[in-house]
Write a protein that holds these residues in place. Structure first.
Motif, PDB file in Angstrom:
ATOM      1  N   GLY A 281       0.816  -1.209   0.000  1.00 31.65           N
ATOM      2  CA  GLY A 281       0.000   0.000   0.000  1.00 31.65           C
ATOM      3  C   GLY A 281       0.849   1.258   0.000  1.00 31.65           C
ATOM      4  O   GLY A 281       0.518   2.251  -0.662  1.00 31.65           O
ATOM      5  N   LYS A 282       1.970   1.230   0.728  1.00 20.80           N
ATOM      6  CA  LYS A 282       2.909   2.363   0.711  1.00 20.80           C
ATOM      7  C   LYS A 282       3.476   2.551  -0.690  1.00 20.80           C
ATOM      8  O   LYS A 282       3.612   3.691  -1.167  1.00 20.80           O
ATOM      9  CB  LYS A 282       4.028   2.127   1.717  1.00 20.80           C
TER      10      LYS A 282
ATOM     11  N   ASN B  19       1.852   8.939  -6.809  1.00 22.43           N
ATOM     12  CA  ASN B  19       2.220  10.293  -6.370  1.00 22.43           C
ATOM     13  C   ASN B  19       1.109  10.969  -5.568  1.00 22.43           C
ATOM     14  O   ASN B  19       0.805  12.152  -5.776  1.00 22.43           O
ATOM     15  CB  ASN B  19       2.585  11.159  -7.582  1.00 22.43           C
ATOM     16  N   CYS B  20       0.504  10.218  -4.648  1.00 21.21           N
ATOM     17  CA  CYS B  20      -0.580  10.774  -3.834  1.00 21.21           C
ATOM     18  C   CYS B  20      -0.117  11.987  -3.033  1.00 21.21           C
ATOM     19  O   CYS B  20      -0.892  12.908  -2.758  1.00 21.21           O
ATOM     20  CB  CYS B  20      -1.116   9.705  -2.883  1.00 21.21           C
ATOM     21  N   ILE B  21       1.165  11.980  -2.670  1.00 16.48           N
ATOM     22  CA  ILE B  21       1.698  13.057  -1.843  1.00 16.48           C
ATOM     23  C   ILE B  21       1.796  14.374  -2.614  1.00 16.48           C
ATOM     24  O   ILE B  21       2.022  15.429  -2.029  1.00 16.48           O
ATOM     25  CB  ILE B  21       3.077  12.661  -1.268  1.00 16.48           C
ATOM     26  N   ASN B  22       1.633  14.312  -3.941  1.00 15.04           N
ATOM     27  CA  ASN B  22       1.632  15.551  -4.727  1.00 15.04           C
ATOM     28  C   ASN B  22       0.439  16.440  -4.391  1.00 15.04           C
ATOM     29  O   ASN B  22       0.456  17.642  -4.671  1.00 15.04           O
ATOM     30  CB  ASN B  22       1.625  15.236  -6.217  1.00 15.04           C
ATOM     31  N   CYS B  23      -0.609  15.834  -3.822  1.00 18.52           N
ATOM     32  CA  CYS B  23      -1.798  16.608  -3.442  1.00 18.52           C
ATOM     33  C   CYS B  23      -2.101  16.466  -1.948  1.00 18.52           C
ATOM     34  O   CYS B  23      -2.449  17.438  -1.291  1.00 18.52           O
ATOM     35  CB  CYS B  23      -3.016  16.163  -4.242  1.00 18.52           C
TER      36      CYS B  23
ATOM     37  N   GLY C 215       3.419  17.068   3.010  1.00 17.59           N
ATOM     38  CA  GLY C 215       2.931  16.811   1.665  1.00 17.59           C
ATOM     39  C   GLY C 215       2.670  18.108   0.933  1.00 17.59           C
ATOM     40  O   GLY C 215       3.260  19.137   1.246  1.00 17.59           O
ATOM     41  N   ALA C 216       1.741  18.050  -0.017  1.00 20.96           N
ATOM     42  CA  ALA C 216       1.538  19.201  -0.897  1.00 20.96           C
ATOM     43  C   ALA C 216       0.542  20.212  -0.359  1.00 20.96           C
ATOM     44  O   ALA C 216       0.481  21.336  -0.822  1.00 20.96           O
ATOM     45  CB  ALA C 216       1.073  18.723  -2.273  1.00 20.96           C
ATOM     46  N   TYR C 217      -0.294  19.829   0.603  1.00 16.73           N
ATOM     47  CA  TYR C 217      -1.293  20.734   1.190  1.00 16.73           C
ATOM     48  C   TYR C 217      -2.322  21.219   0.178  1.00 16.73           C
ATOM     49  O   TYR C 217      -3.026  22.190   0.419  1.00 16.73           O
ATOM     50  CB  TYR C 217      -0.637  21.945   1.872  1.00 16.73           C
TER      51      TYR C 217
ATOM     52  N   ARG D  10     -12.141  21.173  -7.177  1.00 21.61           N
ATOM     53  CA  ARG D  10     -10.986  20.297  -6.957  1.00 21.61           C
ATOM     54  C   ARG D  10     -11.423  18.838  -7.027  1.00 21.61           C
ATOM     55  O   ARG D  10     -11.566  18.160  -6.020  1.00 21.61           O
ATOM     56  CB  ARG D  10     -10.364  20.582  -5.599  1.00 21.61           C
ATOM     57  N   LEU D  11     -11.629  18.349  -8.206  1.00 23.69           N
ATOM     58  CA  LEU D  11     -12.061  16.964  -8.384  1.00 23.69           C
ATOM     59  C   LEU D  11     -10.835  16.056  -8.427  1.00 23.69           C
ATOM     60  O   LEU D  11      -9.937  16.249  -9.238  1.00 23.69           O
ATOM     61  CB  LEU D  11     -12.857  16.825  -9.676  1.00 23.69           C
ATOM     62  N   MET D  12     -10.826  15.060  -7.547  1.00 23.02           N
ATOM     63  CA  MET D  12      -9.713  14.117  -7.550  1.00 23.02           C
ATOM     64  C   MET D  12      -9.757  13.289  -8.828  1.00 23.02           C
ATOM     65  O   MET D  12     -10.812  12.777  -9.216  1.00 23.02           O
ATOM     66  CB  MET D  12      -9.815  13.194  -6.336  1.00 23.02           C
ATOM     67  N   PRO D  13      -8.644  13.146  -9.524  1.00 28.28           N
ATOM     68  CA  PRO D  13      -8.638  12.382 -10.778  1.00 28.28           C
ATOM     69  C   PRO D  13      -8.863  10.900 -10.525  1.00 28.28           C
ATOM     70  O   PRO D  13      -8.484  10.361  -9.489  1.00 28.28           O
ATOM     71  CB  PRO D  13      -7.237  12.636 -11.336  1.00 28.28           C
ATOM     72  N   LYS D  14      -9.471  10.230 -11.468  1.00 30.22           N
ATOM     73  CA  LYS D  14      -9.654   8.793 -11.391  1.00 30.22           C
ATOM     74  C   LYS D  14      -8.348   8.121 -11.788  1.00 30.22           C
ATOM     75  O   LYS D  14      -7.862   8.300 -12.902  1.00 30.22           O
ATOM     76  CB  LYS D  14     -10.789   8.343 -12.314  1.00 30.22           C
ATOM     77  N   GLN D  15      -7.773   7.368 -10.870  1.00 27.87           N
ATOM     78  CA  GLN D  15      -6.445   6.789 -11.091  1.00 27.87           C
ATOM     79  C   GLN D  15      -6.474   5.402 -11.710  1.00 27.87           C
ATOM     80  O   GLN D  15      -5.430   4.873 -12.102  1.00 27.87           O
ATOM     81  CB  GLN D  15      -5.698   6.709  -9.744  1.00 27.87           C
ATOM     82  N   ASP D  16      -7.660   4.800 -11.796  1.00 24.53           N
ATOM     83  CA  ASP D  16      -7.793   3.445 -12.350  1.00 24.53           C
ATOM     84  C   ASP D  16      -6.913   2.442 -11.606  1.00 24.53           C
ATOM     85  O   ASP D  16      -6.201   1.632 -12.213  1.00 24.53           O
ATOM     86  CB  ASP D  16      -7.450   3.432 -13.839  1.00 24.53           C
ATOM     87  N   LEU D  17      -6.948   2.495 -10.287  1.00 24.27           N
ATOM     88  CA  LEU D  17      -6.225   1.530  -9.467  1.00 24.27           C
ATOM     89  C   LEU D  17      -6.895   0.163  -9.576  1.00 24.27           C
ATOM     90  O   LEU D  17      -8.116   0.060  -9.736  1.00 24.27           O
ATOM     91  CB  LEU D  17      -6.229   1.959  -7.999  1.00 24.27           C
ATOM     92  N   SER D  18      -6.110  -0.882  -9.467  1.00 25.69           N
ATOM     93  CA  SER D  18      -6.667  -2.228  -9.423  1.00 25.69           C
ATOM     94  C   SER D  18      -7.287  -2.441  -8.041  1.00 25.69           C
ATOM     95  O   SER D  18      -7.001  -1.710  -7.089  1.00 25.69           O
ATOM     96  CB  SER D  18      -5.577  -3.265  -9.674  1.00 25.69           C
ATOM     97  N   GLU D  19      -8.130  -3.461  -7.925  1.00 30.19           N
ATOM     98  CA  GLU D  19      -8.754  -3.748  -6.633  1.00 30.19           C
ATOM     99  C   GLU D  19      -7.701  -4.075  -5.582  1.00 30.19           C
ATOM    100  O   GLU D  19      -7.823  -3.680  -4.426  1.00 30.19           O
ATOM    101  CB  GLU D  19      -9.749  -4.900  -6.768  1.00 30.19           C
ATOM    102  N   LYS D  20      -6.652  -4.796  -5.978  1.00 26.77           N
ATOM    103  CA  LYS D  20      -5.574  -5.125  -5.044  1.00 26.77           C
ATOM    104  C   LYS D  20      -4.878  -3.858  -4.564  1.00 26.77           C
ATOM    105  O   LYS D  20      -4.567  -3.718  -3.373  1.00 26.77           O
ATOM    106  CB  LYS D  20      -4.575  -6.057  -5.737  1.00 26.77           C
ATOM    107  N   GLU D  21      -4.635  -2.922  -5.482  1.00 22.12           N
ATOM    108  CA  GLU D  21      -3.991  -1.668  -5.102  1.00 22.12           C
ATOM    109  C   GLU D  21      -4.873  -0.868  -4.154  1.00 22.12           C
ATOM    110  O   GLU D  21      -4.388  -0.269  -3.188  1.00 22.12           O
ATOM    111  CB  GLU D  21      -3.671  -0.852  -6.359  1.00 22.12           C
TER     112      GLU D  21
END
Length: 277
Positions: free
Chosen positions: A48-49, A56-60, A67-69, A104-115
């Motif tokens: 998960g880390k 790049n979650c820390i970019n926002c 982080g980015a605040y 400020r809409l969070m973008p859809k990252q298309d993560l897998s279910e495992k991610e």
């Protein structure tokens, strides 16, 4: 003080500061395993880390105030939201925001279910780290912040019946609203139309009366107070319409209040919510 004394004082002060710093460093490292729950760092937490860094979650966002605040600090997000909400949110954030309203809409990252599962597991581990109450301001709706240690004095909310006495169950219920874990204020606003992770509770009494009379209610309550009680201890008994509030027949509202709050506290919370006409 002559030159020799000044020199000795400087050397002694530097040595003392260095020994103190070294001692504090050693003591900190001694406590880290317990403070960070190092024994709970599973392969899922580690993955998960890695997901957190991969996208790049820390970019926002921020963790532990770093982080980015640009977007909310997520240090305690699993305590404020819950796994079901976070899983659905990460699958498709657009269901939880009106882009024209919130911008400020969070973008859809298309993560897998495992991610998604492992990222939430990582954030769950983060939320359990003893961070000495940092950051001190949990995320809330409508731009406010909760008081982690104790609730503020009761103040009448918009559309509510005035609550003045600290011995009044309604006043005590308002304090529970602000101090419960997770705090109700993290998801619910008392401002009309200000829906967040949960719907605004302004006018909840009127809406409940209409719901109970509509024939669409799915739970077992017979009156407003019983419905409010049921919503707290059994949130999936009746699902509020909207993709952002439930998925797969399960409410995103935490179902832990029956255990974390006493029956007296629940009754006080119901008494307060019953003032929100």
């Amino acid at each position: 003080m002559n030159n020799r004394q000044a020199r000795l004082f400087a050397i002694g002060s530097t040595a003392f500061a260095a020994i103190l710093f070294l001692g504090m460093t050693v003591d900190s490292h001694r406590q880290f395993p317990e403070l960070t729950n190092a024994d709970k760092i599973t392969p899922e937490v580690v993955h998960g880390k890695d997901v957190w860094h991969k996208y790049n979650c820390i970019n926002c966002h921020t963790l532990f105030g770093e982080g980015a605040y640009y977007a909310p600090d997520l240090t305690k997000i699993t305590q404020h939201r819950g796994e079901a909400y976070l899983h659905a949110y990460m699958r498709d954030p657009s269901k939880f925001y009106d882009e024209n309203k919130h911008r400020r809409l969070m973008p859809k990252q298309d993560l897998s279910e495992k991610e998604i599962v492992d990222l939430v597991t990582f954030l769950g581990w983060v939320s359990e780290v003893d961070n000495q109450n940092w950051p001190p301001r949990p995320i809330l709706v409508t731009g406010g912040f909760s008081q982690a240690a104790s609730a503020a004095p009761a103040v009448a909310s918009p559309g509510s019946t005035p609550v003045n006495s600290d011995s009044d169950p309604r006043a005590l219920g308002e304090q529970v609203f602000a101090s419960a874990v997770p705090t109700c204020k993290a998801c619910h606003s008392l401002t009309p139309g200000a829906d967040g992770a949960g719907p605004s509770l302004a006018g909840v009494v009127t809406r409940t009366e209409e719901l109970l009379a509509s024939g669409e209610y799915q739970g077992k309550a017979k009156d407003v107070e019983a419905y409010l009680h049921e919503s707290i201890v059994e949130p999936s008994a009746h699902l509020v319409t909207g993709d952002m509030y439930s998925a797969g027949g399960t409410s995103f509202m935490p179902n832990s209040y029956a255990e974390s709050l006493s029956e007296e506290q629940i009754d006080q919370l119901v008494a307060f919510l019953a003032t929100l006409k």
